[in-house]
Design an enzyme around this catalytic site. Sequence first.
Site, short mmCIF file in Angstrom:
data_model
loop_
_atom_site.label_atom_id
_atom_site.label_comp_id
_atom_site.label_asym_id
_atom_site.label_seq_id
_atom_site.Cartn_x
_atom_site.Cartn_y
_atom_site.Cartn_z
N HIS A 29 0.89 -1.27 0.25
CA HIS A 29 0.11 -0.10 -0.06
C HIS A 29 0.74 1.25 0.11
O HIS A 29 1.58 1.60 0.98
CB HIS A 29 -0.93 -0.08 1.08
CG HIS A 29 -2.13 0.80 0.96
ND1 HIS A 29 -3.13 1.02 0.14
CD2 HIS A 29 -2.13 2.08 1.90
CE1 HIS A 29 -3.74 1.94 0.19
NE2 HIS A 29 -3.56 2.86 1.27
N TYR A 83 -4.73 7.58 -6.80
CA TYR A 83 -6.11 8.61 -7.01
C TYR A 83 -5.87 9.96 -7.46
O TYR A 83 -6.82 10.83 -7.77
CB TYR A 83 -6.93 8.58 -5.85
CG TYR A 83 -6.36 9.03 -4.60
CD1 TYR A 83 -6.40 10.21 -4.27
CD2 TYR A 83 -5.69 8.19 -3.68
CE1 TYR A 83 -5.82 11.04 -2.94
CE2 TYR A 83 -5.07 8.69 -2.54
CZ TYR A 83 -5.35 10.34 -2.30
OH TYR A 83 -4.78 10.42 -0.94
N HIS A 114 -9.66 0.56 0.90
CA HIS A 114 -9.62 1.04 2.51
C HIS A 114 -10.81 0.79 3.09
O HIS A 114 -11.92 1.18 2.74
CB HIS A 114 -9.54 2.72 2.43
CG HIS A 114 -8.24 3.32 1.73
ND1 HIS A 114 -8.08 4.47 0.84
CD2 HIS A 114 -6.86 3.03 2.24
CE1 HIS A 114 -7.05 4.84 0.74
NE2 HIS A 114 -6.13 4.18 1.41
N HIS A 120 -5.90 -1.70 6.05
CA HIS A 120 -6.26 -1.25 7.48
C HIS A 120 -6.90 -2.14 8.03
O HIS A 120 -6.57 -2.72 9.01
CB HIS A 120 -6.78 0.55 7.34
CG HIS A 120 -5.91 1.30 6.78
ND1 HIS A 120 -4.63 1.53 7.23
CD2 HIS A 120 -6.33 2.44 5.87
CE1 HIS A 120 -4.25 2.63 6.39
NE2 HIS A 120 -5.04 2.97 5.52
N ASP A 136 2.14 3.04 2.98
CA ASP A 136 1.13 4.05 2.90
C ASP A 136 1.33 5.36 2.70
O ASP A 136 1.66 5.89 1.86
CB ASP A 136 0.34 3.62 4.13
CG ASP A 136 -1.20 4.30 4.33
OD1 ASP A 136 -1.66 5.03 3.28
OD2 ASP A 136 -2.06 4.02 4.81
C1 NGQ Z 1 -5.87 8.50 1.44
N1 NGQ Z 1 -4.81 7.81 3.43
O1 NGQ Z 1 -6.32 8.11 0.75
O2 NGQ Z 1 -4.57 8.82 1.15
C2 NGQ Z 1 -5.97 8.13 2.78
C3 NGQ Z 1 -6.48 9.45 3.30
C4 NGQ Z 1 -8.94 9.40 3.02
C5 NGQ Z 1 -4.98 7.22 4.69
N2 NGQ Z 1 -6.19 6.68 4.92
C6 NGQ Z 1 -7.75 9.87 2.66
N3 NGQ Z 1 -4.20 6.65 5.40
O3 NGQ Z 1 -9.21 8.16 3.60
O4 NGQ Z 1 -10.07 9.76 2.95
ZN ZN Z 2 -4.33 4.37 1.76
#
Ligand code: NGQ
Ligand code: ZN
Length: 455
Positions: free
Chosen positions: A57, A122, A233, A270, A321
């Site tokens: 990740h 993304y 996620h 996670h 991550d």
């Molecule tokens: C992310 N990161 O997509 O980068 C996410 C944060 C979200 C982590 N969750 C943004 N560690 O989940 O909306």
């Molecule tokens: Zn992530």
Amino acid sequence: MAAVIPTPYAADRLWTPQGWLRDGGVQVDDRGMIVGLGAGEGERLGHWVLPGMPNLHSHAFQRAMAGLAERKGKTDDSFWTWRETMYAFAATVGPDELQAIAAQLYVEMLKSGYTQVCEFHYLHHQPDGTPYAQPEAMSLALIEAAREAGIALTLLPVLYMSGGFDGRALAPRQRRFGHDVPAYLRLLQALRAHESDRVRVGIALHSLRAVPEEAMRQVLADDLAKTCPVHIHIAEQIGEVQDCLATRGARPVEWLFDHADVDSRWTLVHATHLSAKETGQLARSGAVAGLCPTTEANLGDGLFPLADYLDASGTLGIGSDSHISVSPVEELRWLEYGQRLSTRHRNIASRRQGDSVGETLWPAALRGGALASGLPIGELREATRADLIVLDDRAPLLAARDEASVIDSFLFAGNVPLVRDVMVGGAWMVRDFVHRDEDRIAARYRTVMERLAQR
Ligand code: NGQ
Ligand code: ZN
């Protein structure tokens, strides 16, 4: 056509699922695949040779903001306030910046022992949401960065459609993440053309909050989605569990199992907040729990129920991550330490008397990481890619370590790099602690970072 003779390598100790193979050897063909394993003859790799670790990740761009969100803000700092800082930083990154950051990150990954990375990607469009002239420009920047650094890549373009469980539209800063389902499937199709021995493409659903039920169903029903890895996620924050309960009447993991055929093609990233029922469901499904312990600690997520999950024979892998840390050693160390701190006991990941924590976690993360990456299996054996690391047997720390103690010393006691050489697909990327192109890649990274700092 004349058959190409495989290259033979030898190692004093070669890590296999059965333990250390003494005076072992691997034969590697011209595509970088292992075609034989057994007695050791040929070029000597080194003393302690282990399979390289997949990093399941990664959000590459976040490496460049590591350490910039550690100062107390006006309100109570949380995952959600960190996310605002991250979004502001993301808005400064275009294809050239992304390539420079990712290449630097991938060099760091290789030097720490990762040989494969799953990029959960993304940042698709321009910051205001307009697609680039070449719609897949940002994805191609990642593919190019992986090629420059020499790490193997599983690119997971992310479907991101809504700003919350209530289906609200994307916030302005999220617009560059968005696709409708047909545009997403076109992106996937376009990226498939770039697949090779070193590049694979899979699917990522950002989260249940970002992907409405009907869109998830449509993507999973498409032929493109039938054979590749699928990542999501899930259940990272308590707030997400509560919102899911309120809007969908079930906890996130429970809901996912009720609405999708979750099997070993899936990686649930996670999966921090699990009920006992969900822990059992996830373990039995064969899906991979994608654990990112240093990021989960940094963001204040919570602790995964590791002991129950391992007792139920669950599959896990590790990811860096947000790249607050880039090291498989640190991920596994903190995976174990989180459990020790919360239970006030020791040696949690090893579930049977006499088992070593390191010898449990390294192979477990190899296996789960390979599955998550869409690779055959995470071990040195025939028909797998020759991805391996050689430890520094001259390091004082490893003096007098034997077969039973070397992996635990590597995982728990190393404070300086113990990974000396790294091979990916039969080619040396790191030799004697030096990556083959690290100076050029670091120089470009510095230039880009100085430019970004002025924006
Ligand atoms: C992310 N990161 O997509 O980068 C996410 C944060 C979200 C982590 N969750 C943004 N560690 O989940 O909306
Ligand atoms: Zn992530």
